[in-house]
Design a protein around this motif. Structure first.
Motif, PDB file in Angstrom:
ATOM      1  N   ALA A  70       0.221   5.865  -6.054  1.00 40.70           N
ATOM      2  CA  ALA A  70      -0.009   4.661  -6.864  1.00 40.70           C
ATOM      3  C   ALA A  70      -0.060   3.378  -6.037  1.00 40.70           C
ATOM      4  CB  ALA A  70       1.087   4.535  -7.915  1.00 40.70           C
ATOM      5  N   PHE A  71       0.365   3.421  -4.784  1.00 44.67           N
ATOM      6  CA  PHE A  71       0.453   2.214  -3.967  1.00 44.67           C
ATOM      7  C   PHE A  71      -0.516   2.200  -2.793  1.00 44.67           C
ATOM      8  CE2 PHE A  71       4.697   2.922  -5.806  1.00 44.67           C
ATOM      9  CZ  PHE A  71       4.815   1.763  -6.540  1.00 44.67           C
ATOM     10  N   ARG A  72      -1.418   3.146  -2.714  1.00 46.77           N
ATOM     11  CA  ARG A  72      -2.332   3.260  -1.566  1.00 46.77           C
ATOM     12  C   ARG A  72      -3.577   2.391  -1.747  1.00 46.77           C
ATOM     13  NH1 ARG A  72      -2.348   9.806  -1.171  1.00 46.77           N
ATOM     14  NH2 ARG A  72      -0.167  10.032  -0.510  1.00 46.77           N
ATOM     15  N   TRP A  73      -3.842   1.564  -0.733  1.00 45.30           N
ATOM     16  CA  TRP A  73      -5.027   0.710  -0.707  1.00 45.30           C
ATOM     17  C   TRP A  73      -5.698   0.823   0.654  1.00 45.30           C
ATOM     18  CZ3 TRP A  73      -6.694  -2.447  -4.741  1.00 45.30           C
ATOM     19  CH2 TRP A  73      -5.834  -2.553  -5.829  1.00 45.30           C
ATOM     20  N   VAL A 132      -9.496  -1.918  -1.796  1.00 41.29           N
ATOM     21  CA  VAL A 132     -10.000  -0.839  -2.634  1.00 41.29           C
ATOM     22  C   VAL A 132      -8.892   0.187  -2.792  1.00 41.29           C
ATOM     23  CG1 VAL A 132     -11.746   0.966  -2.840  1.00 41.29           C
ATOM     24  CG2 VAL A 132     -12.319  -1.190  -1.723  1.00 41.29           C
ATOM     25  N   ARG A 133      -8.596   0.567  -4.040  1.00 43.75           N
ATOM     26  CA  ARG A 133      -7.575   1.589  -4.297  1.00 43.75           C
ATOM     27  C   ARG A 133      -8.052   2.928  -3.788  1.00 43.75           C
ATOM     28  NH1 ARG A 133      -3.935   3.746  -5.607  1.00 43.75           N
ATOM     29  NH2 ARG A 133      -3.797   4.258  -7.771  1.00 43.75           N
ATOM     30  N   PRO A 179      -2.687  13.299   5.535  1.00 39.08           N
ATOM     31  CA  PRO A 179      -1.321  12.767   5.620  1.00 39.08           C
ATOM     32  C   PRO A 179      -1.120  11.733   6.725  1.00 39.08           C
ATOM     33  CG  PRO A 179      -1.258  15.132   5.315  1.00 39.08           C
ATOM     34  CD  PRO A 179      -2.689  14.768   5.530  1.00 39.08           C
ATOM     35  N   SER A 180      -1.845  11.866   7.831  1.00 35.58           N
ATOM     36  CA  SER A 180      -1.666  10.919   8.933  1.00 35.58           C
ATOM     37  C   SER A 180      -2.618   9.726   8.871  1.00 35.58           C
ATOM     38  CB  SER A 180      -1.863  11.639  10.266  1.00 35.58           C
ATOM     39  OG  SER A 180      -3.176  12.155  10.337  1.00 35.58           O
ATOM     40  N   GLU A 181      -3.542   9.726   7.909  1.00 41.25           N
ATOM     41  CA  GLU A 181      -4.516   8.645   7.790  1.00 41.25           C
ATOM     42  C   GLU A 181      -3.825   7.353   7.350  1.00 41.25           C
ATOM     43  OE1 GLU A 181      -8.782   7.956   5.565  1.00 41.25           O
ATOM     44  OE2 GLU A 181      -7.849   9.928   5.550  1.00 41.25           O
ATOM     45  N   PRO A 182      -4.125   6.222   8.010  1.00 37.40           N
ATOM     46  CA  PRO A 182      -3.463   4.971   7.638  1.00 37.40           C
ATOM     47  C   PRO A 182      -4.004   4.394   6.327  1.00 37.40           C
ATOM     48  CG  PRO A 182      -4.969   4.593   9.453  1.00 37.40           C
ATOM     49  CD  PRO A 182      -4.987   6.067   9.177  1.00 37.40           C
ATOM     50  N   VAL A 183      -3.081   3.905   5.506  1.00 30.44           N
ATOM     51  CA  VAL A 183      -3.407   3.188   4.275  1.00 30.44           C
ATOM     52  C   VAL A 183      -2.555   1.927   4.245  1.00 30.44           C
ATOM     53  CG1 VAL A 183      -4.077   5.234   2.955  1.00 30.44           C
ATOM     54  CG2 VAL A 183      -1.714   4.473   2.903  1.00 30.44           C
ATOM     55  N   VAL A 184      -2.964   0.971   3.446  1.00 28.07           N
ATOM     56  CA  VAL A 184      -2.193  -0.266   3.298  1.00 28.07           C
ATOM     57  C   VAL A 184      -1.413  -0.166   1.993  1.00 28.07           C
ATOM     58  CG1 VAL A 184      -2.287  -2.776   3.156  1.00 28.07           C
ATOM     59  CG2 VAL A 184      -3.987  -1.551   4.522  1.00 28.07           C
TER      60      VAL A 184
END
Length: 110
Positions: free
Chosen positions: A61-64, A82-83, A91-96
């Motif tokens: 719910a918090f990945r951008w 963008v959501r 799993p290792s991919e960076p998200v904000v």
């Protein structure tokens, strides 16, 4: 949709074109931490954390993600938040993460 995504931040004021002051990121009014405020791809604004984290450490719910808006020139002129939906990132991919995930007062007061 905006409330469910947490995209309820107020837009940043336009800087004065004649001003020479350094533009600092705003502070969260609840916890006092620096936040990044970006427009979303559906005309709302969202407060994001200042760091990127691996997707495995951020609840869905918090990945951008920050995406560049294509323009007529090869130089990107704007960035939107963008959501992350549909296809889960590795799993290792960076998200904000959304700032509300990291904001201590949001965790609930005793």
């Amino acid at each position: 949709m905006a409330e469910a995504d947490g995209a309820t931040a107020a837009p940043r004021p336009d800087p004065d074109p004649d001003g020479v002051a350094w533009i600092e990121p705003p502070l969260c009014t609840k916890c006092g931490v620096l936040v990044r405020i970006y427009p979303t791809n559906y005309d709302r604004w969202v407060s994001l954390a200042m760091v990127e984290l691996p997707a495995k450490d951020v609840p869905e719910a918090f990945r951008w993600r920050l995406a560049r808006v294509p323009g007529r020139s090869p130089i990107p002129t704007d960035i939107v938040a963008v959501r992350v939906r549909g296809i889960d990132p590795l799993p290792s991919e960076p998200v904000v993460p959304a700032h509300r995930m990291m904001c201590i007062p949001e965790w609930g007061e005793p």
